[in-house]
Design a protein around this motif. Structure first.
Motif, PDB file in Angstrom:
ATOM      1  N   LEU A 229     -36.433  30.277  -4.234  1.00 12.58           N
ATOM      2  CA  LEU A 229     -35.564  31.052  -3.332  1.00 12.58           C
ATOM      3  C   LEU A 229     -34.180  30.417  -3.262  1.00 12.58           C
ATOM      4  O   LEU A 229     -33.160  31.117  -3.347  1.00 12.58           O
ATOM      5  CB  LEU A 229     -36.167  31.076  -1.915  1.00 12.58           C
ATOM      6  N   ALA A 230     -34.147  29.098  -3.146  1.00 10.32           N
ATOM      7  CA  ALA A 230     -32.858  28.405  -3.050  1.00 10.32           C
ATOM      8  C   ALA A 230     -32.074  28.532  -4.353  1.00 10.32           C
ATOM      9  O   ALA A 230     -30.872  28.833  -4.349  1.00 10.32           O
ATOM     10  CB  ALA A 230     -33.090  26.930  -2.696  1.00 10.32           C
ATOM     11  N   ALA A 231     -32.755  28.342  -5.480  1.00 11.50           N
ATOM     12  CA  ALA A 231     -32.068  28.385  -6.772  1.00 11.50           C
ATOM     13  C   ALA A 231     -31.572  29.799  -7.085  1.00 11.50           C
ATOM     14  O   ALA A 231     -30.442  29.982  -7.570  1.00 11.50           O
ATOM     15  CB  ALA A 231     -33.014  27.901  -7.873  1.00 11.50           C
ATOM     16  N   VAL A 232     -32.397  30.791  -6.781  1.00 10.07           N
ATOM     17  CA  VAL A 232     -32.007  32.182  -7.045  1.00 10.07           C
ATOM     18  C   VAL A 232     -30.840  32.568  -6.133  1.00 10.07           C
ATOM     19  O   VAL A 232     -29.872  33.201  -6.572  1.00 10.07           O
ATOM     20  CB  VAL A 232     -33.213  33.137  -6.847  1.00 10.07           C
ATOM     21  N   GLY A 233     -30.911  32.150  -4.873  1.00  8.37           N
ATOM     22  CA  GLY A 233     -29.823  32.452  -3.931  1.00  8.37           C
ATOM     23  C   GLY A 233     -28.517  31.864  -4.415  1.00  8.37           C
ATOM     24  O   GLY A 233     -27.467  32.515  -4.380  1.00  8.37           O
ATOM     25  N   GLN A 234     -28.585  30.646  -4.907  1.00  4.44           N
ATOM     26  CA  GLN A 234     -27.379  29.977  -5.413  1.00  4.44           C
ATOM     27  C   GLN A 234     -26.821  30.718  -6.628  1.00  4.44           C
ATOM     28  O   GLN A 234     -25.622  30.985  -6.716  1.00  4.44           O
ATOM     29  CB  GLN A 234     -27.733  28.535  -5.782  1.00  4.44           C
ATOM     30  N   ALA A 235     -27.703  31.060  -7.562  1.00  4.43           N
ATOM     31  CA  ALA A 235     -27.251  31.750  -8.781  1.00  4.43           C
ATOM     32  C   ALA A 235     -26.670  33.121  -8.432  1.00  4.43           C
ATOM     33  O   ALA A 235     -25.620  33.514  -8.957  1.00  4.43           O
ATOM     34  CB  ALA A 235     -28.428  31.905  -9.747  1.00  4.43           C
ATOM     35  N   ARG A 236     -27.322  33.841  -7.528  1.00  2.00           N
ATOM     36  CA  ARG A 236     -26.856  35.183  -7.162  1.00  2.00           C
ATOM     37  C   ARG A 236     -25.499  35.134  -6.454  1.00  2.00           C
ATOM     38  O   ARG A 236     -24.701  36.057  -6.543  1.00  2.00           O
ATOM     39  CB  ARG A 236     -27.895  35.859  -6.256  1.00  2.00           C
TER      40      ARG A 236
END
Ligand SMILES: Cc1ncc(C[n+]2csc(CCOP(=O)(O)OP(=O)(O)O)c2C)c(N)n1
Length: 331
Positions: A229-236
């Motif tokens: 969730l954290a990594a996807v949020g950052q990438a998005r």
């Protein structure tokens, strides 16, 4: 203590409905691996099986944080990724058997299935081969001006390939919306990672490229989901790539009949005790999301669905040989 746990789960934004979807997916993947192994033992399966049993929480935890239009790139050990990202069970199983009604018409087989309609860009029989593809897919999301993200799955063995390092460097330099997910199951075929790398935490390699890397318990679907969730949020949000290392273990050998001389029975037992499906089952029960009877009914239903998909594959026609060159050459 219980209250503390409740708060932690809520902070993952996970309610009963979503928890059950996650559990059902874990069970579906586990059932697939077990029943395909049985079919293989009866000589009903063509080619090899690279079993995903034991690693289910990696695929499910990560894909539970993705949208349909996000994409993934998989490996030779891809069934868990396919199911977790939304490939339908029957066409997936038929593809494994090389049948005409498989998701790729039987052309992809065990290692090369794809389903672009749900963002599955494909498995790959070349270790580390999918990582540059995913880098390109993440770049295409940027060129499109979209907020799609891409996830690439690979093993710790692949993290010794040049393609991993080149892709990490480029993704970092170009700030791409890419999540590198290394499923570190300790062995590349028969070779322990400690024999091929002095640094056994793959996540540490991220720092050399100026991005963040995190080691996570890959057998804990909630921990995987939180990290993803954290990594996807950052990438998005346009803040670039992350390397996630998910520490996990394959229950079986690299191939069916592998005597596993390269690892001890004690080590295998230790990891069986951390079984990702059983662990999340316990959470579901402890949280009161389902009763023992309800879970047993859910599991029986999934077992039957997987069995029916395999029966369908066994009854299905092989591809027509006259079609073999379709999709190979342009006009
Ligand atoms: C470039 C390349 N080298 C070697 C192989 C043979 N091979 C197939 S799977 C595998 C092990 C890969 O290990 P890892 O990346 O850790 O993934 P795992 O099998 O553990 O999921 C190897 C060496 C291959 N397919 N491609």
């Amino acid at each position: 203590m219980a209250r503390k746990k409740q708060v932690a789960l809520n902070s993952l934004g996970l309610g009963a409905e979503q928890a059950l979807k996650i559990y059902a997916k874990l069970v579906e993947i586990r059932q697939c691996e077990q029943q395909l192994n049985t079919a293989f033992a009866k000589n009903l399966f063509p080619g090899y099986i690279h079993s995903y049993q034991g690693q289910e929480a990696c695929a499910v935890g990560v894909c539970s944080t993705l949208r349909d239009d996000d994409c993934i790139v998989s490996t030779h050990r891809g069934r868990g990724h396919y199911l977790a990202k939304g490939m339908a069970l029957e066409p997936m199983v038929c593809e494994m058997f090389g049948k005409a009604n498989g998701i790729c018409g039987g052309r992809g087989g065990e290692m090369h299935a794809a389903d672009p309609a749900v963002g599955i860009l494909g498995g790959n029989g070349i270790v580390g081969g999918g990582i540059p593809y995913a880098t390109g897919a993440a770049y295409s999301a940027v060129l499109d001006g979209s907020d799609r993200v891409c996830v690439v799955f690979f093993g710790e063995g692949a993290s010794n390939q040049g393609s991993f390092h080149e892709s990490l460097n480029l993704a970092a330099a170009w700030n791409l919306p890419l999540i590198f997910v290394c499923e570190n199951n300790l062995y590349a075929e028969m070779t322990p990672f400690r024999d091929t790398s002095r640094q056994i935490d793959v996540a540490e390699r991220a720092h050399g490229y100026g991005i963040s890397g995190h080691s996570v318990d890959g057998n804990d679907v909630l921990a995987v989901r939180a990290a993803s969730l954290a990594a996807v949020g950052q990438a998005r949000a346009g803040k670039g790539p992350t390397l996630l290392e998910l520490k996990t273990y394959r229950h079986g050998g690299h191939f069916q009949g592998d005597p596993c001389h390269y690892r001890s029975r004690e080590e295998e037992q230790l990891w069986l005790e951390r079984d990702p499906v059983q662990r999340f089952r316990n959470v579901v029960l402890q949280q009161g999301w389902q009763s023992e009877n309800q879970l047993a009914a859910l599991e029986a239903g999934i077992e039957a669905q997987v069995g029916a998909a395999i029966d369908l594959a066994l009854r299905s026609p092989d591809p027509d040989p006259s079609e073999a060159l379709r999709h190979v050459y342009a006009n």
